[in-house]
Design an enzyme around this catalytic site. Structure first.
Site, short mmCIF file in Angstrom:
data_model
loop_
_atom_site.label_atom_id
_atom_site.label_comp_id
_atom_site.label_asym_id
_atom_site.label_seq_id
_atom_site.Cartn_x
_atom_site.Cartn_y
_atom_site.Cartn_z
CB SER A 37 3.47 1.54 4.58
OG SER A 37 3.29 0.17 4.86
CG ASP A 38 0.15 -0.03 6.78
OD1 ASP A 38 -0.97 0.41 6.50
OD2 ASP A 38 0.96 -0.44 5.94
N GLY A 96 8.60 -4.95 -3.83
CA GLY A 96 7.53 -5.92 -4.08
C GLY A 96 6.65 -5.46 -5.24
CG HIS A 134 8.71 -16.70 -13.53
ND1 HIS A 134 9.39 -17.84 -13.15
CD2 HIS A 134 7.40 -17.03 -13.57
CE1 HIS A 134 8.51 -18.81 -12.93
NE2 HIS A 134 7.31 -18.35 -13.18
CD GLU A 175 7.31 -9.40 -0.02
OE1 GLU A 175 7.66 -8.50 0.78
OE2 GLU A 175 6.16 -9.51 -0.45
O1 LIG Z 1 5.54 -2.88 -0.46
P1 LIG Z 1 6.08 -4.28 -0.68
O2 LIG Z 1 7.51 -4.29 -1.08
O3 LIG Z 1 5.23 -5.08 -1.63
O4 LIG Z 1 6.02 -5.01 0.77
C1 LIG Z 1 4.87 -5.19 1.59
O5 LIG Z 1 3.65 -4.82 0.97
C2 LIG Z 1 2.93 -6.00 0.53
C3 LIG Z 1 1.62 -6.08 1.24
O6 LIG Z 1 0.86 -4.94 1.02
C4 LIG Z 1 3.83 -7.19 0.84
O7 LIG Z 1 4.58 -7.52 -0.28
C5 LIG Z 1 4.67 -6.63 1.98
O8 LIG Z 1 5.88 -7.29 2.23
O1 LIG Z 2 1.14 -3.97 7.82
C1 LIG Z 2 1.81 -4.24 6.83
C2 LIG Z 2 2.29 -3.24 5.97
C3 LIG Z 2 3.02 -3.61 4.90
N1 LIG Z 2 3.27 -4.91 4.71
C4 LIG Z 2 2.82 -5.88 5.50
O2 LIG Z 2 3.07 -7.07 5.28
N2 LIG Z 2 2.11 -5.51 6.57
#
Ligand SMILES: O=P(O)(O)O[C@H]1O[C@H](CO)[C@@H](O)[C@H]1O
Ligand SMILES: O=c1cc[nH]c(=O)[nH]1
Length: 234
Positions: free
Chosen positions: A203-204, A20, A4, A181
């Protein structure tokens, strides 16, 4: 070359940031690294190598979820001899005092993933951060005056959940945030004896429903990226 990651062996530094989102990898490489080389485009999962403050570092997208992250981390460690890995992700807070745009350092990660359970059916394998990286990142974040929290997170297999009951129960037991992750990155790092840490920007907010705008996410990502890069090269 691995399956990969389409790079020659020496093309990846032994210190790697792991967002991610592959486009976050591109953003980090373009904004923070010098002398950047794109080493991977397989599946659009960008990987770049460059220098940060004179030190060679790479940044590799992992995709979303633990099966995907496990593939990239395993290949980075086994095929490219990577020794230090720092995830730079996003997460949803499940604590009132862990606010949107704050940084979470995942000291440990609970998980719903069966990957670890399949390897250790009779034990609860502890998925923990490397202490040296955890300590350094905390010092860097505090020194820079960033809002940082250290504690447990949940690495969940499911983004769109039918119910948040179990999530909020974990919150009552002190878990700070949910993402997808960290646990598997810690597990693969433990398996191969390398160092790993997961940093996330909130982020949320899963209690208040607050979300970040694109601009806010961008600025807050920068704080997390600086903490991760300064930790990686120290
Ligand atoms: O912003 P990344 O690093 O992707 O991490 C978060 O965002 C993704 C989900 O929107 C999932 O991979 C979660 O772990
Ligand atoms: O609510 C959230 C925000 C980012 N990533 C997640 O897995 N959940």
């Amino acid at each position: 070359m691995s399956i990969h990651i389409g790079a020659e062996k020496g093309a990846v530094a032994d210190k790697v940031l792991l967002p991610g989102d592959p486009l976050r990898a591109k953003y980090i490489a373009e904004k923070f690294l010098e002398d950047v080389v794109l080493y991977n485009e397989v599946r659009g999962m960008y990987g770049f190598t460059g220098t940060y403050k004179g030190e060679r570092v790479s940044v590799q997208g992992t995709g979303m979820g633990m099966p995907s992250a496990a593939i990239y981390v395993t290949e980075l460690v086994k095929d490219y001899d990577v020794k230090k890995l720092i995830r730079v992700g996003t997460c949803g807070s499940i604590q009132k005092d862990v606010h949107v745009r704050d940084i979470v350092l995942a000291q440990a990660a609970a998980t719903t993933s069966a990957i670890v359970r399949n390897d250790f059916p009779k034990h609860d394998f502890p998925q923990i951060a490397n202490f040296d990286l955890l300590m350094k990142s905390y010092m860097v974040a505090k020194d820079k005056g960033f809002n940082v929290h250290v504690g447990n997170v949940l690495s969940d297999d499911v983004f769109y959940k039918d119910s948040l009951d179990d999530i909020f129960k974990l919150g009552e037991h002190g878990v700070l945030a949910v993402e997808m992750e960290a646990a598997i990155i810690y597990y693969v790092a433990a398996k191969y004896g390398v160092q790993a840490l997961s940093l996330m920007t909130v982020s949320d907010h899963m209690i208040t429903g607050e979300e970040t705008t694109s601009e806010e996410r961008q600025e807050t990502f920068d704080e997390m990226i600086i903490v991760a890069l300064d930790t990686l090269i120290n």
